[in-house]
Design a protein around this motif. Structure first.
Motif, PDB file in Angstrom:
ATOM      1  N   SER A  41       9.324  -9.556 -66.083  1.00 52.45           N
ATOM      2  CA  SER A  41       9.857 -10.556 -65.162  1.00 52.45           C
ATOM      3  C   SER A  41       8.701 -11.420 -64.669  1.00 52.45           C
ATOM      4  CB  SER A  41      10.547  -9.884 -63.969  1.00 52.45           C
ATOM      5  OG  SER A  41       9.594  -9.183 -63.181  1.00 52.45           O
ATOM      6  N   THR A  42       9.041 -12.569 -64.101  1.00 50.37           N
ATOM      7  CA  THR A  42       8.000 -13.407 -63.507  1.00 50.37           C
ATOM      8  C   THR A  42       7.392 -12.710 -62.295  1.00 50.37           C
ATOM      9  OG1 THR A  42       9.692 -14.594 -62.233  1.00 50.37           O
ATOM     10  CG2 THR A  42       9.011 -15.565 -64.331  1.00 50.37           C
ATOM     11  N   GLU A  43       8.189 -11.902 -61.606  1.00 49.60           N
ATOM     12  CA  GLU A  43       7.660 -11.151 -60.460  1.00 49.60           C
ATOM     13  C   GLU A  43       6.604 -10.159 -60.928  1.00 49.60           C
ATOM     14  OE1 GLU A  43      11.347 -13.013 -59.471  1.00 49.60           O
ATOM     15  OE2 GLU A  43      10.939 -11.557 -61.068  1.00 49.60           O
ATOM     16  N   GLN A  96       2.467 -22.802 -61.674  1.00 49.80           N
ATOM     17  CA  GLN A  96       1.892 -21.643 -61.003  1.00 49.80           C
ATOM     18  C   GLN A  96       0.719 -21.077 -61.800  1.00 49.80           C
ATOM     19  OE1 GLN A  96       4.592 -18.417 -60.291  1.00 49.80           O
ATOM     20  NE2 GLN A  96       2.995 -17.045 -59.550  1.00 49.80           N
ATOM     21  N   LEU A  97       0.872 -20.994 -63.126  1.00 54.09           N
ATOM     22  CA  LEU A  97      -0.213 -20.464 -63.956  1.00 54.09           C
ATOM     23  C   LEU A  97      -1.471 -21.309 -63.818  1.00 54.09           C
ATOM     24  CD1 LEU A  97       1.713 -19.533 -67.240  1.00 54.09           C
ATOM     25  CD2 LEU A  97       1.244 -18.103 -65.232  1.00 54.09           C
ATOM     26  N   GLU A 149       3.298 -11.850 -61.533  1.00 54.81           N
ATOM     27  CA  GLU A 149       2.582 -12.098 -60.280  1.00 54.81           C
ATOM     28  C   GLU A 149       1.934 -10.826 -59.751  1.00 54.81           C
ATOM     29  OE1 GLU A 149       5.541 -13.736 -57.748  1.00 54.81           O
ATOM     30  OE2 GLU A 149       5.847 -15.523 -58.983  1.00 54.81           O
ATOM     31  N   TYR A 197      12.003 -16.877 -70.322  1.00 52.91           N
ATOM     32  CA  TYR A 197      11.230 -17.448 -69.224  1.00 52.91           C
ATOM     33  C   TYR A 197      11.265 -18.969 -69.261  1.00 52.91           C
ATOM     34  CZ  TYR A 197       9.434 -12.722 -68.703  1.00 52.91           C
ATOM     35  OH  TYR A 197       9.333 -11.370 -68.531  1.00 52.91           O
ATOM     36  N   ASP A 198      11.349 -19.559 -68.086  1.00 51.66           N
ATOM     37  CA  ASP A 198      11.319 -21.012 -67.934  1.00 51.66           C
ATOM     38  C   ASP A 198       9.869 -21.440 -67.740  1.00 51.66           C
ATOM     39  OD1 ASP A 198      11.521 -23.662 -67.296  1.00 51.66           O
ATOM     40  OD2 ASP A 198      12.831 -23.386 -65.552  1.00 51.66           O
ATOM     41  N   PHE A 199       9.183 -21.736 -68.839  1.00 53.77           N
ATOM     42  CA  PHE A 199       7.776 -22.088 -68.737  1.00 53.77           C
ATOM     43  C   PHE A 199       7.558 -23.454 -68.089  1.00 53.77           C
ATOM     44  CE2 PHE A 199       6.672 -18.392 -71.193  1.00 53.77           C
ATOM     45  CZ  PHE A 199       5.365 -18.128 -70.805  1.00 53.77           C
ATOM     46  N   LEU A 204       7.168 -22.257 -64.759  1.00 57.97           N
ATOM     47  CA  LEU A 204       6.108 -21.269 -64.625  1.00 57.97           C
ATOM     48  C   LEU A 204       4.706 -21.868 -64.759  1.00 57.97           C
ATOM     49  CD1 LEU A 204       5.605 -18.235 -64.271  1.00 57.97           C
ATOM     50  CD2 LEU A 204       5.885 -17.968 -66.743  1.00 57.97           C
ATOM     51  N   ASN A 242       6.714 -16.895 -75.125  1.00 63.93           N
ATOM     52  CA  ASN A 242       7.962 -16.486 -74.503  1.00 63.93           C
ATOM     53  C   ASN A 242       8.478 -15.216 -75.166  1.00 63.93           C
ATOM     54  OD1 ASN A 242      10.269 -16.719 -72.778  1.00 63.93           O
ATOM     55  ND2 ASN A 242      10.132 -18.945 -72.927  1.00 63.93           N
ATOM     56  N   LEU A 265       1.714 -12.487 -70.897  1.00 60.59           N
ATOM     57  CA  LEU A 265       2.920 -12.748 -70.118  1.00 60.59           C
ATOM     58  C   LEU A 265       4.185 -12.304 -70.838  1.00 60.59           C
ATOM     59  CD1 LEU A 265       2.103 -16.197 -68.497  1.00 60.59           C
ATOM     60  CD2 LEU A 265       1.500 -13.896 -67.747  1.00 60.59           C
TER      61      LEU A 265
END
Length: 262
Positions: free
Chosen positions: A179-181, A223-224, A184, A215-217, A220, A200, A174
């Protein structure tokens, strides 16, 4: 609940007698053992297996990667790199690891992409043959987007593996995503993902503690969890107090449902 492992590089310089009890005490599933660290520290396989059996821990192995390049234009470096990966596979087989993480090679010159693809594929053919003989799964890692790296997304991974694409598993790191996008998208488009590497990043600085970075884990992690993939907490820490490991563990404990409180 997804299984959570930790990289042995968060305990750099520490003996197995210290590392493995800490993994167990913090209710982690096991260790991703960096083969280079195992060899450098002269760890003993018998001792490792005693602790793994005592605590009921699982193992994955990260193949040697430092100073190596499976796509090198220098034949000697390329052949040595393949042999070091195979050496890592053999170690993994002897200690009963579930799989081996392998870094694909990088370009010797940024203008030599096509040649690098060809040479890397040759190396992967040798690694796949050894993995099949040892019955040891290999998980190739998506790399960060830095100079000379070219296996940085699902499309390039499929390009370099070619006819071997379904022979390997894949590791999604990760911190290597922009990006988080992108996380995904990679998760949706890359088949046979066997695990996540989680840490991070702060801009171009990779593998910072989970609560410290871009990143805001906290947002996040839920979702993971739905991806139901094993997660390996990555980073590097040579402090005697294991400060980075402790920060990561406390953060995960606070999130609930990731790992239990000790």
């Amino acid at each position: 609940m997804s299984k959570v492992f930790v990289s042995s590089t968060l305990f750099w310089g520490s003996p197995l007698s210290e590392i493995l009890p800490l993994v167990h005490q913090n209710r982690l599933a096991g260790l991703e053992l960096w083969a280079q660290q195992f060899f450098l520290e002269n760890f003993q396989e018998e001792e490792y297996l005693r602790y793994v059996e005592k605590y009921g821990l699982e193992s994955t192995v990260h193949a040697c990667s430092w100073d190596l390049n499976l796509a090198s234009a220098n034949r000697g470096i390329r052949e040595a790199s393949v042999q070091q990966v195979i050496r890592s596979l053999e170690l993994a087989s002897r200690i009963g690891a579930r799989e081996v993480t392998v870094h694909p090679g990088h370009m010797t010159m940024v203008c030599w992409r096509e040649e690098s693809i060809r040479l890397l594929h040759q190396s992967l053919c040798q690694i796949e043959e050894a993995a099949r003989a040892l019955q040891m799964p290999v998980s190739l890692e998506i790399m960060e987007k830095i100079k000379k790296e070219f296996v940085t997304d699902p499309r390039s991974m499929e390009e370099v593996t070619g006819d071997l694409f379904t022979s390997f598993f894949y590791t999604l790191d990760l911190a290597h995503c922009d990006s988080t996008e992108e996380m995904e998208i990679f998760h949706r488009t890359l088949p046979r993902i066997s695990k996540l590497h989680i840490s991070n990043r702060v801009g171009p600085q990779y593998h910072t503690p989970l609560p410290d970075g871009d990143y805001d884990f906290q947002a996040l992690l839920p979702q993971l969890k739905t991806w139901e993939l094993p997660m390996v907490v990555e980073g590097y820490d040579s402090t005697a107090a294991h400060e980075v490991f402790t920060k990561n563990i406390h953060f995960l404990q606070e999130q609930g449902g990731i790992i239990g409180h000790v």
